[in-house]
Design a protein around this motif. Structure first.
Motif, PDB file in Angstrom:
ATOM      1  N   TYR A  31      30.675  26.708  56.931  1.00 15.79           N
ATOM      2  CA  TYR A  31      30.686  27.977  56.205  1.00 15.79           C
ATOM      3  C   TYR A  31      31.202  27.725  54.800  1.00 15.79           C
ATOM      4  N   PHE A  32      30.536  28.327  53.848  1.00 16.58           N
ATOM      5  CA  PHE A  32      30.864  28.085  52.450  1.00 16.58           C
ATOM      6  C   PHE A  32      31.019  29.407  51.727  1.00 16.58           C
ATOM      7  N   TYR A  33      31.907  29.415  50.743  1.00 15.29           N
ATOM      8  CA  TYR A  33      32.260  30.662  50.067  1.00 15.29           C
ATOM      9  C   TYR A  33      32.448  30.417  48.573  1.00 15.29           C
ATOM     10  N   TRP A  34      32.207  31.472  47.815  1.00 13.43           N
ATOM     11  CA  TRP A  34      32.662  31.543  46.439  1.00 13.43           C
ATOM     12  C   TRP A  34      33.563  32.763  46.289  1.00 13.43           C
ATOM     13  N   TYR A  35      34.697  32.513  45.628  1.00 15.72           N
ATOM     14  CA  TYR A  35      35.629  33.568  45.261  1.00 15.72           C
ATOM     15  C   TYR A  35      35.875  33.457  43.762  1.00 15.72           C
ATOM     16  N   ARG A  36      36.347  34.549  43.163  1.00 15.20           N
ATOM     17  CA  ARG A  36      36.756  34.437  41.773  1.00 15.20           C
ATOM     18  C   ARG A  36      38.112  35.116  41.588  1.00 15.20           C
ATOM     19  N   GLN A  37      38.797  34.691  40.531  1.00 17.81           N
ATOM     20  CA  GLN A  37      40.098  35.273  40.201  1.00 17.81           C
ATOM     21  C   GLN A  37      40.149  35.470  38.694  1.00 17.81           C
ATOM     22  N   ILE A  38      40.012  36.699  38.270  1.00 12.37           N
ATOM     23  CA  ILE A  38      40.195  37.025  36.854  1.00 12.37           C
ATOM     24  C   ILE A  38      41.681  36.884  36.552  1.00 12.37           C
ATOM     25  N   LEU A  39      41.986  36.395  35.365  1.00 12.86           N
ATOM     26  CA  LEU A  39      43.365  36.105  34.993  1.00 12.86           C
ATOM     27  C   LEU A  39      44.288  37.285  35.257  1.00 12.86           C
ATOM     28  N   GLY A  40      45.323  37.021  36.053  1.00 12.09           N
ATOM     29  CA  GLY A  40      46.311  38.059  36.328  1.00 12.09           C
ATOM     30  C   GLY A  40      45.927  39.014  37.435  1.00 12.09           C
ATOM     31  N   GLN A  41      44.740  38.807  38.019  1.00 15.86           N
ATOM     32  CA  GLN A  41      44.286  39.710  39.072  1.00 15.86           C
ATOM     33  C   GLN A  41      44.165  38.963  40.397  1.00 15.86           C
ATOM     34  N   VAL A  43      42.502  37.409  43.921  1.00 21.75           N
ATOM     35  CA  VAL A  43      41.333  36.638  44.327  1.00 21.75           C
ATOM     36  C   VAL A  43      40.341  37.584  45.003  1.00 21.75           C
ATOM     37  N   GLU A  44      39.062  37.502  44.556  1.00 20.05           N
ATOM     38  CA  GLU A  44      38.040  38.430  45.069  1.00 20.05           C
ATOM     39  C   GLU A  44      36.890  37.647  45.702  1.00 20.05           C
ATOM     40  N   PHE A  45      36.449  38.118  46.831  1.00 19.42           N
ATOM     41  CA  PHE A  45      35.315  37.511  47.522  1.00 19.42           C
ATOM     42  C   PHE A  45      34.014  37.782  46.759  1.00 19.42           C
ATOM     43  N   LEU A  46      33.188  36.747  46.635  1.00 19.64           N
ATOM     44  CA  LEU A  46      31.863  36.917  46.043  1.00 19.64           C
ATOM     45  C   LEU A  46      30.765  36.825  47.117  1.00 19.64           C
ATOM     46  N   VAL A  47      30.741  35.694  47.820  1.00 20.82           N
ATOM     47  CA  VAL A  47      29.614  35.448  48.714  1.00 20.82           C
ATOM     48  C   VAL A  47      30.004  34.429  49.778  1.00 20.82           C
ATOM     49  N   SER A  48      29.396  34.583  50.952  1.00 21.32           N
ATOM     50  CA  SER A  48      29.535  33.568  52.000  1.00 21.32           C
ATOM     51  C   SER A  48      28.148  33.045  52.360  1.00 21.32           C
ATOM     52  N   PHE A  49      28.111  31.807  52.823  1.00 22.33           N
ATOM     53  CA  PHE A  49      26.842  31.103  53.030  1.00 22.33           C
ATOM     54  C   PHE A  49      26.950  30.312  54.313  1.00 22.33           C
ATOM     55  N   TYR A  50      25.974  30.504  55.178  1.00 23.91           N
ATOM     56  CA  TYR A  50      25.981  29.806  56.463  1.00 23.91           C
ATOM     57  C   TYR A  50      24.550  29.558  56.886  1.00 23.91           C
ATOM     58  N   SER A  58      29.572  40.472  48.185  1.00 25.84           N
ATOM     59  CA  SER A  58      30.311  41.639  47.728  1.00 25.84           C
ATOM     60  C   SER A  58      29.505  42.368  46.658  1.00 25.84           C
ATOM     61  N   GLU A  59      30.051  43.501  46.238  1.00 28.23           N
ATOM     62  CA  GLU A  59      29.386  44.293  45.187  1.00 28.23           C
ATOM     63  C   GLU A  59      29.356  43.527  43.866  1.00 28.23           C
ATOM     64  N   ILE A  60      30.305  42.616  43.685  1.00 26.36           N
ATOM     65  CA  ILE A  60      30.352  41.835  42.450  1.00 26.36           C
ATOM     66  C   ILE A  60      29.128  40.938  42.360  1.00 26.36           C
ATOM     67  N   PHE A  61      28.673  40.467  43.490  1.00 29.99           N
ATOM     68  CA  PHE A  61      27.584  39.488  43.560  1.00 29.99           C
ATOM     69  C   PHE A  61      26.263  40.207  43.377  1.00 29.99           C
ATOM     70  N   ASP A  62      25.940  40.512  42.114  1.00 23.80           N
ATOM     71  CA  ASP A  62      24.703  41.243  41.842  1.00 23.80           C
ATOM     72  C   ASP A  62      23.576  40.261  41.528  1.00 23.80           C
ATOM     73  N   GLU A  85      32.928  39.590  30.831  1.00 25.03           N
ATOM     74  CA  GLU A  85      33.732  39.913  32.014  1.00 25.03           C
ATOM     75  C   GLU A  85      33.531  38.938  33.174  1.00 25.03           C
ATOM     76  N   ASP A  86      32.643  37.972  33.014  1.00 26.83           N
ATOM     77  CA  ASP A  86      32.504  36.924  34.029  1.00 26.83           C
ATOM     78  C   ASP A  86      33.566  35.839  33.846  1.00 26.83           C
ATOM     79  N   SER A  87      34.311  35.897  32.765  1.00 32.55           N
ATOM     80  CA  SER A  87      35.380  34.926  32.545  1.00 32.55           C
ATOM     81  C   SER A  87      36.398  35.032  33.664  1.00 32.55           C
TER      82      SER A  87
END
Lengths: 114, 112
Positions: A31-41, A43-50, A58-62, A85-87
């Motif tokens: 199982y593989f995942y991408w998460y992101r963390q905007i500075l000071g915020q 950790v947010e889930f983006l996507v899982s892959f299996y 997630s809604e972020i993953f447009d 805002e992708d930074s």
């Protein structure tokens, strides 16, 4: 100890450019995942892959985002047209399988969009 | 909306102190709660808690889950400067593919 490897560690890109973030998960993980963390915020889930397909996102993953596992070892996240805002720090993670939820995270790629 | 709330957001202690970090959650179809330590970059896994009232222990760290009151605590005894980090709590849905809902973290600073 096995590691999840991410490259590059830092990427600077101009707004509107495409970026590809690369990850090599641990070899026997399923199982593989991408998460992101905007500075000071948080950790947010983006996507899982299996099993070679997206299992959750997630809604972020447009439509600007896509993931691939092109060759059985690499796992990539593509952002088609970057926005300021992708930074963020983007973390790849993998886990072994059913019941094993103690993910191993990579060290992250810091993406700066200018 | 699912949420995970950690407190305090930051904490400064001296070496040898004992600290307790808190995590409360409101998550539909809750399955488990996980704790991670984030030093410079990658979060590293500490504990996963699924059952209420059963303490998990690793050296000076221990954690317990209360599924009735919807919270977990992480205890660190005899703190050392190497314990300085952000401690992240994350909730896992039952039936999900493992995507975690993280709290904002508690930044722990241990002074010599």
């Amino acid at each position: 100890e096995p590691e999840v490897t991410q490259t590059p560690s830092h990427q600077v890109t101009q707004m509107g450019q495409e970026v590809i973030l690369r990850c090599v998960p641990i070899s026997n993980h399923l199982y593989f995942y991408w998460y992101r963390q905007i500075l000071g915020q948080k950790v947010e889930f983006l996507v899982s892959f299996y099993n070679n397909e997206i299992s959750e996102k997630s809604e972020i993953f447009d439509d600007q985002f896509s993931v691939e596992r092109p060759d059985g070892s690499n796992f990539t996240l593509k952002i088609r047209s970057t926005k300021l805002e992708d930074s963020a720090m983007y973390f790849c993670a993998s886990r072994e399988g059913r019941g094993h939820y103690g993910y191993t995270f990579g060290s992250g790629t810091r993406l700066t969009v200018v | 909306e699912d949420k995970v709330v950690q407190s305090p957001l930051s904490l400064v202690v001296h070496e040898g102190d004992t600290v307790t970090l808190n995590c409360s959650y409101e998550v539909t179809n809750f399955r488990s709660l996980l704790w991670y330590k984030q030093e410079k970059k990658a979060p590293t896994f500490l504990f996963m808690l699924t059952s209420s009232g059963i303490e998990k222990k690793s050296g000076r760290l221990s954690s317990i889950l209360d599924k009735k009151e919807l919270f977990s605590i992480l205890n660190i005894t005899a703190t050392q400067t190497g314990d300085s980090a952000v401690y992240l709590c994350a909730a896992l849905h039952r039936g999900s593919q493992g995507n975690l809902i993280f709290g904002k973290g508690t930044k722990l600073s241990v002074k010599p």
